[in-house]
Design an enzyme around this catalytic site. Structure first.
Site, short mmCIF file in Angstrom:
data_model
loop_
_atom_site.label_atom_id
_atom_site.label_comp_id
_atom_site.label_asym_id
_atom_site.label_seq_id
_atom_site.Cartn_x
_atom_site.Cartn_y
_atom_site.Cartn_z
N LYS A 47 -4.06 -1.38 15.56
CA LYS A 47 -3.56 -0.65 16.74
C LYS A 47 -4.59 -0.61 17.85
O LYS A 47 -5.88 -0.87 17.56
CB LYS A 47 -3.35 0.82 16.34
CG LYS A 47 -2.13 0.93 15.78
CD LYS A 47 -1.68 2.44 15.63
CE LYS A 47 -2.82 3.42 14.83
NZ LYS A 47 -2.96 2.82 13.64
N GLU A 82 0.86 -1.26 -0.09
CA GLU A 82 0.07 0.01 -0.02
C GLU A 82 0.81 1.40 -0.08
O GLU A 82 2.11 1.24 0.36
CB GLU A 82 -0.86 0.05 1.20
CG GLU A 82 -0.21 0.00 2.56
CD GLU A 82 -1.24 0.59 3.51
OE1 GLU A 82 -1.46 1.95 3.43
OE2 GLU A 82 -1.40 0.30 4.75
N ASP A 100 -17.28 5.00 13.77
CA ASP A 100 -16.34 5.03 12.49
C ASP A 100 -15.88 3.61 12.54
O ASP A 100 -15.18 3.00 13.11
CB ASP A 100 -15.12 6.00 13.01
CG ASP A 100 -14.15 6.13 11.72
OD1 ASP A 100 -14.10 5.32 10.94
OD2 ASP A 100 -13.30 7.05 11.96
N LYS A 103 -5.06 10.69 0.86
CA LYS A 103 -5.49 9.21 1.35
C LYS A 103 -6.90 8.62 0.63
O LYS A 103 -7.74 9.24 0.93
CB LYS A 103 -5.57 9.51 2.89
CG LYS A 103 -5.88 8.00 3.41
CD LYS A 103 -6.12 8.03 4.91
CE LYS A 103 -6.83 6.92 5.50
NZ LYS A 103 -7.33 7.24 7.14
N ALA A 128 -13.19 1.06 6.19
CA ALA A 128 -13.67 0.59 4.79
C ALA A 128 -12.66 -0.80 4.43
O ALA A 128 -13.05 -1.58 3.64
CB ALA A 128 -13.85 1.34 3.54
N ASP A 129 -11.63 -0.76 5.16
CA ASP A 129 -10.86 -2.00 5.02
C ASP A 129 -11.47 -3.23 5.23
O ASP A 129 -11.29 -4.39 4.87
CB ASP A 129 -9.78 -1.85 6.14
CG ASP A 129 -8.69 -0.82 5.73
OD1 ASP A 129 -8.85 -0.09 4.77
OD2 ASP A 129 -7.65 -0.56 6.70
N1 PSU Z 1 -2.97 1.74 10.74
C1 PSU Z 1 -1.76 1.97 10.94
N2 PSU Z 1 -0.97 2.77 9.74
C2 PSU Z 1 -1.60 3.12 8.68
C3 PSU Z 1 -2.86 3.05 8.50
C4 PSU Z 1 -3.77 2.16 9.55
O1 PSU Z 1 -1.23 1.55 11.96
O2 PSU Z 1 -0.82 3.66 8.02
C5 PSU Z 1 -3.77 3.42 7.29
C6 PSU Z 1 -3.73 2.16 6.34
O3 PSU Z 1 -3.62 2.50 4.90
C7 PSU Z 1 -5.27 1.71 6.46
C8 PSU Z 1 -5.88 3.14 6.68
O4 PSU Z 1 -5.84 1.07 5.35
O5 PSU Z 1 -5.03 3.70 7.41
C9 PSU Z 1 -7.20 2.83 7.60
O6 PSU Z 1 -7.65 4.21 7.42
P1 PSU Z 1 -9.32 4.35 7.65
O7 PSU Z 1 -9.46 3.93 9.23
O8 PSU Z 1 -9.65 5.85 7.64
O9 PSU Z 1 -10.08 3.43 6.89
MN MN Z 2 -13.29 6.01 9.04
#
Ligand code: PSU
Ligand code: MN
Length: 301
Positions: free
Chosen positions: A159, A23, A138, A84, A141-142
């Site tokens: 995390k 990624e 929240d 992003k 979408a992953d």
């Molecule tokens: N968690 C981490 N480091 C990161 C991300 C998540 O420890 O860089 C990034 C990854 O690209 C992950 C995204 O897919 O954040 C998730 O963001 P969101 O929760 O906004 O979907």
């Molecule tokens: Mn989100």
């Protein structure tokens, strides 16, 4: 859908060599410049050392790239103007000719279209803690993408700023196999443990390869989450991380940070509050995931 392949990735695909997707949000939003370039290059080197070919995915000037040239990586890593992009953001960035970094969700989506089965990242997004003092409702979408895109994502869990039990529940509802590699516990990114037992674990690469191959053989629609805990020598204690995360989260809430900006903000705050330690940890676990993903890609053939 048009994907532009780097010459290295194209040659690997033509010759049936194992390919590992990477990624790009980890580059643009996960680490400061120029440390992010160093990590991206080390990640590629670790994968190549295992005989696989890395394919970093990103949108450069509106074009979907699978494998980046040096100048493209530099642009992604050093320009402050990179968006992003999760899956829903892709049409916007592409139609406007912009440059975007892909998350776990959008990288998986593009990797699957490219025929790549294995993807290495740091940590996945998940369900945020919704209780008071948390981030409010929240869900990344992953998780949705893992439910509908057949790619094996190798990550060090998620995390502990997230609601990890809720994240595990959503993965269960979405029929996503969550496999511990040499562990039976869900790893919490900076820490090897979380207290959450996993539904499946693979004691070695052979066992992991068999489980992942069985999943692909059935043509199940979902992806798999392969949980590879941070190496012992780099791991932090749960107490240390909890204190740092509390402080970082309080900062984020006071600063009014919301939504997609939350993870990048927290990563930056943790790095600052820990005097650079969390970035070192993040760096180490990402490389470790690259190595396991490359071995898995090789075994899958
Ligand atoms: N968690 C981490 N480091 C990161 C991300 C998540 O420890 O860089 C990034 C990854 O690209 C992950 C995204 O897919 O954040 C998730 O963001 P969101 O929760 O906004 O979907
Ligand atoms: Mn989100």
């Amino acid at each position: 859908m048009k994907i532009e392949y780097s010459s290295k990735v194209k040659a690997a695909m033509d010759n049936g060599k194992p390919v590992v997707a990477l990624e790009s949000t980890i580059i643009s939003h996960g680490f400061p410049y120029p440390e992010n370039i160093a990590l991206a290059n080390e990640m590629e080197a670790v994968i190549e050392a295992e005989g696989a070919v890395p394919a970093t995915i990103a949108i450069i000037d509106g074009v979907i790239k699978c494998g980046l040239e040096e100048a493209e990586l530099k642009k992604l890593a050093s320009s402050g103007d990179v968006m992003k992009c999760s899956v829903r953001d892709l049409p916007l960035v592409i139609s406007e000719g912009k440059t975007g970094a892909t998350t776990v969700a959008s990288t998986s989506f593009i990797a699957a279209k490219a025929g790549i089965k294995v993807f290495a990242t740091g940590g996945i997004g998940g369900v945020h803690r919704a209780e008071e003092g948390g981030n409010g409702f929240d869900i990344s979408a992953d998780l949705l993408e893992l439910s509908r895109t057949p790619v094996a994502v190798v990550a060090a869990g998620a995390k502990s700023i997230l609601d990890l039990p809720a994240t595990m529940e959503v993965l269960e509802s979405y029929s996503v196999p969550v496999i511990g590699y040499e562990t039976d516990e869900f790893p919490a990114f900076h820490c090897r443990t979380s207290g959450l037992k996993l539904p499946a674990s693979a004691g070695d690469m052979d066992a992991l390869g068999k489980m992942v191959a069985a999943h692909f053989d059935m043509e199940l629609p979902s992806g798999l989450l392969v949980c590879n805990p941070i190496p012992h020598e780099n791991a932090m204690s749960e107490e240390e991380v909890e204190g740092l995360i509390k402080a970082a989260q309080e900062e984020a809430i006071n600063a009014g940070v919301k939504g997609a900006a939350m993870t990048p903000y927290i990563l930056g705050a943790l790095n600052r509050l820990s005097g650079g330690k969390t970035s070192e940890v993040n760096h180490a676990l990402a490389l470790n995931n690259g190595k396991v993903a490359a071995k898995l890609a090789a075994i899958l053939g």
